[in-house]
Design a protein around this motif. Structure first.
Motif, short mmCIF file in Angstrom:
data_model
loop_
_atom_site.label_atom_id
_atom_site.label_comp_id
_atom_site.label_asym_id
_atom_site.label_seq_id
_atom_site.Cartn_x
_atom_site.Cartn_y
_atom_site.Cartn_z
N UNK A 114 0.76 -1.45 -0.02
CA UNK A 114 -0.10 0.08 0.09
C UNK A 114 0.79 1.20 -0.17
N UNK A 115 0.25 2.42 -0.16
CA UNK A 115 1.00 3.55 -0.19
C UNK A 115 1.66 3.97 1.13
N UNK A 116 2.69 4.81 0.97
CA UNK A 116 3.40 5.24 2.20
C UNK A 116 2.38 6.28 2.83
N UNK A 117 2.40 6.32 4.17
CA UNK A 117 1.69 7.39 4.80
C UNK A 117 2.63 8.41 5.23
N UNK A 118 2.09 9.75 5.56
CA UNK A 118 2.91 10.71 5.96
C UNK A 118 3.96 10.49 7.31
N UNK A 119 3.77 9.73 8.04
CA UNK A 119 4.42 9.40 9.01
C UNK A 119 5.65 8.19 8.53
N UNK A 120 5.24 7.30 7.62
CA UNK A 120 6.21 6.51 6.88
C UNK A 120 7.03 7.45 6.26
N UNK A 121 6.86 8.40 5.42
CA UNK A 121 7.67 9.14 4.74
C UNK A 121 8.57 10.01 5.78
N UNK A 122 8.34 10.26 6.97
CA UNK A 122 9.06 11.08 7.82
C UNK A 122 10.17 9.90 8.36
N UNK A 123 9.81 8.97 8.67
CA UNK A 123 10.94 7.77 9.02
C UNK A 123 11.88 7.51 7.70
N UNK A 124 11.17 7.55 6.48
CA UNK A 124 12.03 7.27 5.53
C UNK A 124 13.32 8.41 5.36
N UNK A 125 12.88 9.67 5.68
CA UNK A 125 13.75 10.86 5.44
C UNK A 125 14.59 10.89 6.53
N UNK A 126 14.18 10.35 7.67
CA UNK A 126 15.07 10.30 8.70
C UNK A 126 16.34 9.27 8.67
N UNK A 127 15.79 8.18 8.05
CA UNK A 127 16.95 7.22 7.65
C UNK A 127 17.96 7.57 6.73
N UNK A 128 17.23 8.21 5.68
CA UNK A 128 18.06 8.72 4.56
C UNK A 128 19.12 9.74 5.02
N UNK A 129 18.67 10.84 5.89
CA UNK A 129 19.44 11.88 6.15
C UNK A 129 20.65 11.38 7.22
N UNK A 130 20.16 10.37 8.03
CA UNK A 130 21.14 9.90 9.00
C UNK A 130 22.18 9.20 8.30
N UNK A 131 21.89 8.36 7.30
CA UNK A 131 22.88 7.61 6.57
C UNK A 131 23.81 8.35 5.69
N UNK A 132 23.38 9.37 5.08
CA UNK A 132 24.09 10.33 4.33
C UNK A 132 24.86 11.12 5.35
N UNK A 133 24.46 11.72 6.44
CA UNK A 133 25.39 12.37 7.45
C UNK A 133 26.29 11.61 8.02
N UNK A 134 26.07 10.43 8.43
CA UNK A 134 27.17 9.38 9.24
C UNK A 134 28.11 9.20 8.16
N UNK A 135 27.76 8.77 6.69
CA UNK A 135 28.88 8.53 5.78
C UNK A 135 29.72 9.60 5.75
#
Length: 332
Positions: A114-135
């Motif tokens: 099913x489609x990702x919800x607003x809260x799911x998209x918040x989690x995705x953004x946090x995972x992405x920014x954390x990965x890029x920042x740690x790298x």
């Protein structure tokens, strides 16, 4: 006479405690009242301005409309989770019936698509920014230490840093997309290409503040500390561990805080173009949708983005307080 004076003094109000309570009240008014007053004035100005702005989709959303959308977005998330739970429950029931008829059947559970919800998209953004920042931190902090310790290396690398530092994520993203598409070829990829595109773009844009501030912090170490290291004849790694890192931590964390704020801003733009399913894609999809509620939903996303950015900065500041010996360097 003395006993009477003692009894009389007990009946009088405690001036020191009154002064203490007065200081607490003043502190509360300063630290809580003034910010609340500022927020209240901002909301009033926002509500007044929104009533006077007409767009092709209607009135610009005010605080009430945005608050309504926050509730609607949460309800959408709850409804989507219910659908997912029912989807998995149906699969379990079918598998149980199939296994009852055929014990050798290999039961499979398909993922809910099913489609990702607003809260799911918040989690995705946090995972992405954390990965890029740690790298970026993994690359930038050692490089900054090396540049700060070597004037020759500083002279060699500084022009490259100054050239790439101001490059926009919009310029990096096409190059990153082409490279990832050429190198990341797999029939069953571990992560989506859109995630890698966004993460690497974040890394490329937020690496420079960390490198610059780390190198400045290392190069500015007190000469007395360097002389102590020479007297003790510390090996290079021990010198970095015992002298360089403790002395440079305030500047290192300054660079990390700047980089994290840059990373969060870059991420939203990268997700819009890379179509990584995060907050950036949510904003872009709502803009393309063009419904009567799109503006208020975008404004809800804008407030969420700003609030999360504030929390990330506070988190980094708290981490600095934990690891830094100089607590005064982490006051704001």
């Amino acid at each position: 006479m003395n006993s009477s004076a003692t009894v009389f003094s007990k009946l009088l109000p405690n001036q020191s405690s009154g002064f203490h309570y007065g200081k607490l009240i003043n502190s509360a008014l300063k630290n809580i009242g003034i910010p609340l007053l500022g927020i209240g004035l901002f909301l009033l100005l926002w509500a007044g301005a929104a009533q006077n702005i007409d767009t092709s989709l209607g009135k610009f959303p005010g605080p009430a409309a945005v608050t309504t959308q926050f509730a609607a977005l949460y309800n959408e998330h709850s409804a989507e989770r219910e659908k997912a739970d029912k989807f998995y429950q149906r699969q379990e029931n079918r598998n149980a019936e199939r296994l009852a008829k055929d014990p050798g059947y290999q039961a499979k559970i398909r993922n809910y698509t099913g489609k990702e919800t607003f809260l799911d998209q918040i989690v995705t953004s946090l995972i992405t920014v954390s990965s890029g920042f740690l790298l970026a931190a993994f690359i930038a902090i050692p490089l900054g230490i090396a540049i700060g310790l070597s004037k020759t290396l500083n002279m060699a690398v500084n022009p490259i840093i100054q050239i790439f530092k101001p490059v926009s994520p919009l310029a990096w993203l096409p190059l990153v997309t082409m490279v990832v598409s050429a190198l990341y070829i797999s029939p069953e990829p571990m992560v989506a290409k859109s995630f890698l595109n966004s993460m690497i773009t974040v890394t490329l844009c937020c690496i420079w503040p960390m490198v610059i501030n780390t190198s400045v912090g290392v190069a500015g170490i007190d000469d007395d500390l360097v002389n102590v290291s020479r007297v003790l004849r510390l090996p290079a790694l021990k010198h970095v561990q015992k002298i360089v890192l403790p002395a440079a931590i305030p500047m290192i964390f300054t660079g990390m805080r700047l980089s994290l704020s840059v990373a969060w801003m870059v991420l939203i733009a990268a997700e819009m173009l890379a179509q990584n399913p995060g907050l950036g894609k949510f904003v872009w999809d709502e803009f393309q949708n063009g419904s009567s509620e799109s503006l208020s939903r975008i404004m809800a996303a804008v407030i969420t983005i700003g609030f999360i950015g504030f929390l990330l900065d506070r988190l980094m500041l708290q981490l600095q307080r934990w690891v830094s010996w100089d607590k005064s360097s982490a006051q704001r």
